[in-house]
Design a protein around this motif. Structure first.
Motif, PDB file in Angstrom:
ATOM      1  N   GLY A  54       0.752  -1.025  -0.196  1.00  0.00           N
ATOM      2  CA  GLY A  54       0.104  -0.022  -0.154  1.00  0.00           C
ATOM      3  C   GLY A  54       0.708   1.238   0.048  1.00  0.00           C
ATOM      4  O   GLY A  54       0.628   2.168   0.613  1.00  0.00           O
ATOM      5  N   ARG A  55       1.980   1.286  -0.758  1.00  0.00           N
ATOM      6  CA  ARG A  55       3.176   2.270  -0.749  1.00  0.00           C
ATOM      7  C   ARG A  55       2.717   3.059  -2.006  1.00  0.00           C
ATOM      8  O   ARG A  55       2.134   2.924  -2.941  1.00  0.00           O
ATOM      9  N   PRO A  56       2.689   4.523  -1.547  1.00  0.00           N
ATOM     10  CA  PRO A  56       2.457   5.651  -2.466  1.00  0.00           C
ATOM     11  C   PRO A  56       3.614   5.470  -3.390  1.00  0.00           C
ATOM     12  O   PRO A  56       4.880   5.217  -3.438  1.00  0.00           O
ATOM     13  N   PRO A 139      11.920  -2.431  -0.490  1.00  0.00           N
ATOM     14  CA  PRO A 139      11.770  -1.597   0.581  1.00  0.00           C
ATOM     15  C   PRO A 139      11.322  -2.573   1.792  1.00  0.00           C
ATOM     16  O   PRO A 139      11.560  -3.687   1.802  1.00  0.00           O
ATOM     17  N   SER A 140      11.239  -1.702   2.979  1.00  0.00           N
ATOM     18  CA  SER A 140      10.964  -2.689   4.018  1.00  0.00           C
ATOM     19  C   SER A 140       9.761  -3.113   4.204  1.00  0.00           C
ATOM     20  O   SER A 140       8.812  -2.982   3.344  1.00  0.00           O
ATOM     21  N   ALA A 141       9.618  -4.486   4.681  1.00  0.00           N
ATOM     22  CA  ALA A 141       8.357  -5.554   4.372  1.00  0.00           C
ATOM     23  C   ALA A 141       7.086  -5.358   5.189  1.00  0.00           C
ATOM     24  O   ALA A 141       6.713  -6.243   5.629  1.00  0.00           O
ATOM     25  N   ASN A 142       7.194  -3.844   5.716  1.00  0.00           N
ATOM     26  CA  ASN A 142       5.883  -3.549   6.439  1.00  0.00           C
ATOM     27  C   ASN A 142       4.669  -2.814   5.553  1.00  0.00           C
ATOM     28  O   ASN A 142       5.120  -2.536   4.315  1.00  0.00           O
ATOM     29  N   ARG A 143       3.267  -3.081   6.011  1.00  0.00           N
ATOM     30  CA  ARG A 143       2.511  -2.308   5.104  1.00  0.00           C
ATOM     31  C   ARG A 143       2.889  -0.714   5.428  1.00  0.00           C
ATOM     32  O   ARG A 143       3.230  -0.329   6.688  1.00  0.00           O
ATOM     33  N   ARG A 232       4.875  10.203   7.197  1.00  0.00           N
ATOM     34  CA  ARG A 232       4.764   9.838   8.659  1.00  0.00           C
ATOM     35  C   ARG A 232       5.075   8.499   9.046  1.00  0.00           C
ATOM     36  O   ARG A 232       3.945   7.827   9.296  1.00  0.00           O
ATOM     37  N   HIS A 233       5.982   7.868   8.504  1.00  0.00           N
ATOM     38  CA  HIS A 233       6.182   6.409   8.730  1.00  0.00           C
ATOM     39  C   HIS A 233       6.002   6.211  10.026  1.00  0.00           C
ATOM     40  O   HIS A 233       5.852   6.980  11.046  1.00  0.00           O
ATOM     41  N   TYR A 234       6.132   4.768  10.417  1.00  0.00           N
ATOM     42  CA  TYR A 234       6.429   4.333  11.794  1.00  0.00           C
ATOM     43  C   TYR A 234       5.343   4.833  12.686  1.00  0.00           C
ATOM     44  O   TYR A 234       5.868   5.080  13.915  1.00  0.00           O
TER      45      TYR A 234
HETATM   46 MG    MG Z   1      10.103   1.743   4.621  1.00  0.00          MG
END
Ligand code: MG
Ligand code: AMP
Length: 343
Positions: A54-56, A139-143, A232-234
């Motif tokens: 769901g990455r921009p 990229p990092s494997a998070n939503r 505003r990650h994290y």
């Molecule tokens: Mg990331």
């Protein structure tokens, strides 16, 4: 889709490599955080990463390689300063920005004319790249919007049902994402702080600059050199506040705010140091102040725990900005939307 978590045996690494070649996604451990990988030369495979996260679409991906010879086809030039830095710190937690060649699809660079490349040191990451015989965009494997994953279980929480395979390499050692450096000029510019610290860059480059957005929020519509910095990650669901100042004042202020939150029916938690006395209040450990690398390796797991436990307020102790502390404060600052109380 069934998502399997597997030990990185030779057989699983061969399978992972085959999935990458076929245009599918594989999550894998690196020394920084877990990555969500696809064949970097296949735009349609890379598109699946954006969907799964769901990455921009305007947030570029880092291309991971395991041999220096993989760089040449991806770039039009290797700047002198980039060469100095890669000699010193690759393999390791450092991404360098290069002018990109046409072999790099627009999906990877998000429309920029540059590409970020990194050679990780984690043996499983390297084995997967080798087995796939492809550079891997990851990229990092998070939503998107969730803290980066530092264990295979974190990846599973976010990606279950979205990807076929998670290679489990245990907990990541560094715990924050790579240092992103633009080394196209005479003085390297750190766009995002990480495991390779400004001090380490300065030792080999003679000088270093920090991008102005590292410890400041990005205004609406403002242009940034490292697109990820504007998101505003994290962000945990809990309101997050950072306290900076002498330990005695920080501890007192955090305790007062914690108790007030409890009184008003909230469910607070503290992200604090082990050697600071918070009585029987709920503390998620950042290790000890003299070892900011401990805070780095624990921060993202702690931010996830806030959500799992349904905390309403997170009261965080600031970490010194020295060494990897700058990367910790950059991530913590963004989780708190830079709500920092100076005492
Ligand atoms: Mg990331
Ligand atoms: P992630 O792997 O999720 O930590 O995200 C990669 C981050 O690296 C992006 O959000 C950008 O901030 C940065 N990055 C990747 N490629 C480039 C590039 N070509 N120019 C500037 N920053 C980049």
């Amino acid at each position: 889709m069934i998502t399997t978590i597997a030990e990185p045996t030779d057989e699983q690494l061969q399978y992972g490599g085959r999935l990458i070649r076929e245009g599918q996604l594989v999550a894998f451990p690196t020394e920084t955080v877990y990555g969500l990988g696809a064949n970097a030369l296949d735009g349609r495979a890379v598109e699946q990463i954006f969907k799964a996260k769901g990455r921009p679409g305007d947030n570029p991906l880092i291309v991971h390689i395991s041999e220096l010879s993989e760089i040449a086809p991806l770039v039009t030039d290797v700047p002198e300063m980039a060469r100095i830095l890669m000699d010193a710190y690759w393999p390791g937690p450092m991404t360098l920005i290069f002018p990109k060649s046409d072999a790099v699809p627009d999906e990877v660079s998000a429309g920029l004319d540059t590409v970020g490349i990194r050679m990780p040191s984690h043996p499983v990451a390297r084995a997967l790249i080798t087995s796939s015989q492809r550079p891997i965009a990851a990229p990092s494997a998070n939503r998107s919007g969730r803290p980066s994953p530092t264990t295979a279980q974190h990846v599973f929480e976010d990606m279950n049902g979205r990807i076929p395979l998670i290679l489990d390499g245990g907990a990541c050692s560094v715990g924050v994402e790579s240092t992103v450096i633009d080394a196209r000029g005479d003085v390297p510019v750190i766009l995002r702080p990480g495991g390779i610290t400004p001090e380490m860059v300065k030792i080999v480059a003679g000088a270093v600059r920090l991008d102005e957005h590292i410890m400041a929020p990005v205004a609406e519509g403002e242009r940034v050199r490292s697109p990820g910095m504007k998101y505003r990650h994290y962000a945990p669901k809990a309101k997050t506040v950072i306290f900076e100042g002498s330990p005695a004042r920080v501890i007192k202020s955090i305790c007062d705010r914690y108790d007030a939150e409890l009184t008003s029916g909230g469910f607070p938690a503290i992200l604090g140091f082990d050697n600071h006395d918070y009585g029987d209040r709920h503390v998620l450990s950042l290790g000890i102040p003299a070892h900011p690398d401990e805070a780095a390796s624990r921060l993202f797991a702690a931010l996830r725990e806030l959500d799992t436990e349904g905390r309403t307020l997170a009261l965080c102790e600031a970490v010194s900005l020295e060494g990897i502390g700058l990367a910790v404060m950059n991530r913590m600052g963004r989780a708190a939307a830079f709500d920092i109380i100076h005492l």
